[in-house]
Design a protein around this motif. Structure first.
Motif, short mmCIF file in Angstrom:
data_model
loop_
_atom_site.label_atom_id
_atom_site.label_comp_id
_atom_site.label_asym_id
_atom_site.label_seq_id
_atom_site.Cartn_x
_atom_site.Cartn_y
_atom_site.Cartn_z
N ILE A 1 10.35 16.08 1.85
CA ILE A 1 9.58 17.58 2.53
C ILE A 1 9.93 18.45 1.35
O ILE A 1 8.85 19.29 1.17
N LYS A 2 11.02 18.49 0.72
CA LYS A 2 11.09 19.57 -0.40
C LYS A 2 10.14 19.57 -1.49
O LYS A 2 9.42 20.57 -1.81
N THR A 3 9.74 18.17 -1.82
CA THR A 3 8.79 18.10 -3.06
C THR A 3 7.17 18.72 -2.56
O THR A 3 6.73 19.20 -3.38
N TRP A 4 7.02 18.21 -1.35
CA TRP A 4 5.82 18.60 -0.66
C TRP A 4 5.79 20.09 -0.70
O TRP A 4 4.62 20.60 -0.98
N LEU A 5 6.77 20.85 -0.28
CA LEU A 5 6.70 22.22 -0.11
C LEU A 5 6.72 22.71 -1.66
O LEU A 5 5.79 23.81 -1.48
N GLU A 6 7.38 22.35 -2.26
CA GLU A 6 7.19 23.02 -3.63
C GLU A 6 5.77 22.81 -4.45
O GLU A 6 5.26 23.74 -5.07
N SER A 7 5.25 21.57 -3.90
CA SER A 7 3.76 21.24 -4.48
C SER A 7 2.73 22.19 -3.86
O SER A 7 1.78 22.65 -4.57
N LYS A 8 3.20 23.00 -2.85
CA LYS A 8 2.23 23.89 -1.96
C LYS A 8 2.63 25.63 -2.85
O LYS A 8 2.01 26.32 -2.39
N GLY A 9 3.58 25.39 -3.73
CA GLY A 9 3.82 26.58 -4.21
C GLY A 9 4.79 27.56 -3.71
O GLY A 9 5.42 28.84 -4.16
N TYR A 10 5.69 27.05 -2.66
CA TYR A 10 7.08 27.53 -2.30
C TYR A 10 8.08 27.29 -3.12
O TYR A 10 8.38 26.33 -3.65
N SER A 11 9.03 28.35 -3.05
CA SER A 11 10.42 28.23 -3.76
C SER A 11 11.33 27.68 -2.61
O SER A 11 11.51 28.26 -1.33
N VAL B 1 7.57 9.67 -1.16
CA VAL B 1 8.73 8.70 -0.84
C VAL B 1 9.15 8.22 -2.27
O VAL B 1 10.34 8.09 -2.68
N GLN B 2 8.30 7.54 -3.11
CA GLN B 2 8.77 7.12 -4.23
C GLN B 2 9.16 8.14 -5.17
O GLN B 2 10.34 7.71 -5.86
N ALA B 3 9.07 9.71 -5.10
CA ALA B 3 9.71 10.47 -5.80
C ALA B 3 10.80 10.60 -5.33
O ALA B 3 11.97 10.90 -5.90
N ALA B 4 11.25 10.51 -3.91
CA ALA B 4 12.46 10.81 -3.37
C ALA B 4 13.38 9.82 -3.60
O ALA B 4 14.64 9.79 -3.58
N ASN B 5 12.77 8.40 -3.81
CA ASN B 5 13.66 7.14 -3.82
C ASN B 5 14.57 7.36 -5.38
O ASN B 5 15.55 7.01 -5.50
N THR C 1 10.43 3.46 9.00
CA THR C 1 10.81 3.85 7.51
C THR C 1 10.74 5.39 7.35
O THR C 1 10.31 5.87 8.04
N VAL C 2 11.28 5.80 5.88
CA VAL C 2 10.81 7.20 5.76
C VAL C 2 9.21 7.60 5.67
O VAL C 2 8.96 8.54 6.23
N LEU C 3 8.63 6.39 5.24
CA LEU C 3 7.16 6.87 5.36
C LEU C 3 6.43 6.81 6.50
O LEU C 3 5.66 7.72 6.64
N GLU C 4 6.96 6.10 7.48
CA GLU C 4 6.51 6.02 8.85
C GLU C 4 6.90 7.62 9.41
O GLU C 4 6.24 8.23 10.36
N PHE C 5 8.20 7.91 9.29
CA PHE C 5 8.54 9.20 9.44
C PHE C 5 7.72 10.26 9.04
O PHE C 5 7.30 11.33 9.89
N LEU C 6 7.19 10.23 7.89
CA LEU C 6 6.35 11.30 7.35
C LEU C 6 4.84 11.26 8.00
O LEU C 6 4.24 12.39 8.04
N ASN C 7 4.42 10.12 8.23
CA ASN C 7 3.03 9.93 8.47
C ASN C 7 2.83 10.09 9.91
O ASN C 7 1.49 10.53 10.38
N GLY D 1 23.05 7.48 5.00
CA GLY D 1 22.38 8.73 4.47
C GLY D 1 21.30 8.87 3.79
O GLY D 1 20.82 9.77 3.31
N ARG D 2 21.22 7.60 3.04
CA ARG D 2 20.05 7.53 1.94
C ARG D 2 18.56 7.55 2.55
O ARG D 2 17.86 8.58 1.99
N LYS D 3 18.49 7.34 4.00
CA LYS D 3 17.24 7.45 4.54
C LYS D 3 16.76 9.06 4.76
O LYS D 3 15.92 9.31 4.17
N SER D 4 17.87 9.63 5.26
CA SER D 4 18.04 11.24 5.39
C SER D 4 17.68 11.82 4.10
O SER D 4 16.90 12.73 4.02
N CYS D 5 18.22 11.35 3.08
CA CYS D 5 18.19 11.87 1.83
C CYS D 5 16.67 11.83 1.32
O CYS D 5 16.02 12.75 0.81
N LYS D 6 15.98 10.81 1.46
CA LYS D 6 14.84 10.37 1.19
C LYS D 6 13.70 11.22 1.93
O LYS D 6 12.88 11.93 1.11
#
Length: 369
Positions: free
Chosen positions: A298-308, A117-121, A229-235, A288-293
């Motif tokens: 999600i994008k950052t996590w997928l990339e951290s797993k090695g996906y394009s 979330v911090q990176a998305a912020n 919050t976005v954090l709660e949506f993720l958790n 739209g800022r919460k949706s953006c985060k």
């Protein structure tokens, strides 16, 4: 030292470095001379450079992944519906390229998602990024999912929707004398597929690449209007309508556990396309800022797993239908529109990927109701 360190984990490299440094200092200090002192200083400088190299930012994901493996070994296997209320009093800030890989709430505290979330912020602090996820405001009242459910009060042929697929469907459905019902049945999907095929002849909307997997993200009102919050949506799975409680259909926005389960079914060399829009009647400039985060977490996590990862965001609903109809693999999210997309993919011979958060879509396993 360099040869010894190559191919080792960061913990092994740290141990080797500490051992060799201690041995070198003991030997050189036993033979004091100007020459030996200079050699000692040069060696210490080399060791300092190696230490800096071991902990440079490009190695942080490796370090975090190794720590996550240790955590998994200590805390056990992943529990799909497990939860944790632990929080971090001093969350560490990382840039998107330095984020550790999230494992699960059974083996990692919510600080992992806090970093996402911090990176998305940081990304979504730019209003241009937020606006890029939004479709044209004229489409925000478009409700093709409700049209297929033949709900009252939905006008699919308004002034700006006269050439839309929802309008064409409504006219043909009435012309065929079909009985209105609120289910997206296969005869409705078949009719919509005919309209999609006709539209492809003139629209020329390109589809995803053959080896890619399209993942739909439900964004907009169900995130922006929620108190979560976005954090709660993720958790943890959040539920939108209070009167519906924990019904699966009421879980529109999927938590990170959903994506953890998804990637277990997706080859690592695949390209993942995140599809969605922050529309649905939101205010144009400040929403739209919460949706953006959520999207960038999600994008950052997928990339951290090695996906394009490719973002296919902000298109109108009809264009997204044309795009998804050409997909080889599709993973739905919550909501009737996402279910409609999945049915179109399935009816077109594509593969629909579900998890325990979307397995209530039983038709994806051969059911036709």
């Amino acid at each position: 030292l360099i040869v010894h360190c190559l191919g080792k984990s960061w913990q092994q490299q740290r141990s080797i470095l500490a051992h060799e440094t201690a041995c070198f200092v003991r030997v050189r200090c036993a033979m004091p001379s100007v020459r030996c002192s200079l050699q000692l200083l040069a060696a210490l400088l080399l060791h300092s450079l190696l230490i800096l190299w071991l902990f440079t930012p490009h190695r942080l994901p490796e370090i975090a992944e190794s720590s996550a493996e240790e955590s998994r070994a200590k805390k056990g296997n992943f529990s799909k519906l497990g939860s944790s209320n632990a929080t971090s009093s001093n969350p560490i800030e990382y840039s998107p390229s330095e984020l550790p890989a999230y494992t699960s709430k059974a083996s990692a505290s919510p600080v992992s998602t806090e970093r996402l979330v911090q990176a998305a912020n940081m990304v979504c602090s730019d209003t241009r990024v937020v606006h890029a996820l939004r479709m044209d405001a004229r489409w925000e009242a478009y409700q093709i999912g409700d049209v297929l459910r033949t709900k009252d009060g939905v006008d699919p042929c308004g002034e700006i929707y006269r050439d839309s697929m929802a309008c064409k469907f409504s006219k043909r459905w009435k012309t065929a004398g079909k009985i209105p019902n609120e289910k997206i049945t296969w005869d409705k999907v078949k009719l919509l597929r005919q309209i999609v095929s006709e539209r492809k002849l003139t629209s020329h909307v390109p589809g995803p690449s053959p080896g890619s997997v399209v993942i739909h993200l439900r964004l907009g009102d169900v995130i922006e209007n929620s108190s979560s919050t976005v954090l709660e949506f993720l958790n943890e799975q959040q539920y939108y309508f209070k009167h519906a409680g924990h019904a699966k259909w009421n879980g529109y926005v999927k938590p990170l556990h959903h994506f953890v389960a998804l990637v277990q079914q997706v080859p690592l060399n695949s390209t993942i396309v995140l599809l969605g829009s922050t529309g649905h009647g939101l205010c144009l400039h400040k929403c739209g800022r919460k949706s953006c985060k959520y999207v960038y977490a999600i994008k950052t996590w997928l990339e951290s797993k090695g996906y394009s990862v490719i973002l296919e965001m902000g298109n109108d609903p009809d264009s997204d239908i044309l795009y998804v109809s050409q997909a080889n693999a599709f993973a739905p999210s919550g909501g009737g529109y996402s279910q409609l997309l999945a049915k179109i993919v399935y009816a077109s011979g594509g593969n629909v990927i579900t998890t325990n958060f979307t397995d209530h879509l039983l038709w994806a396993q051969g059911k036709t109701s």
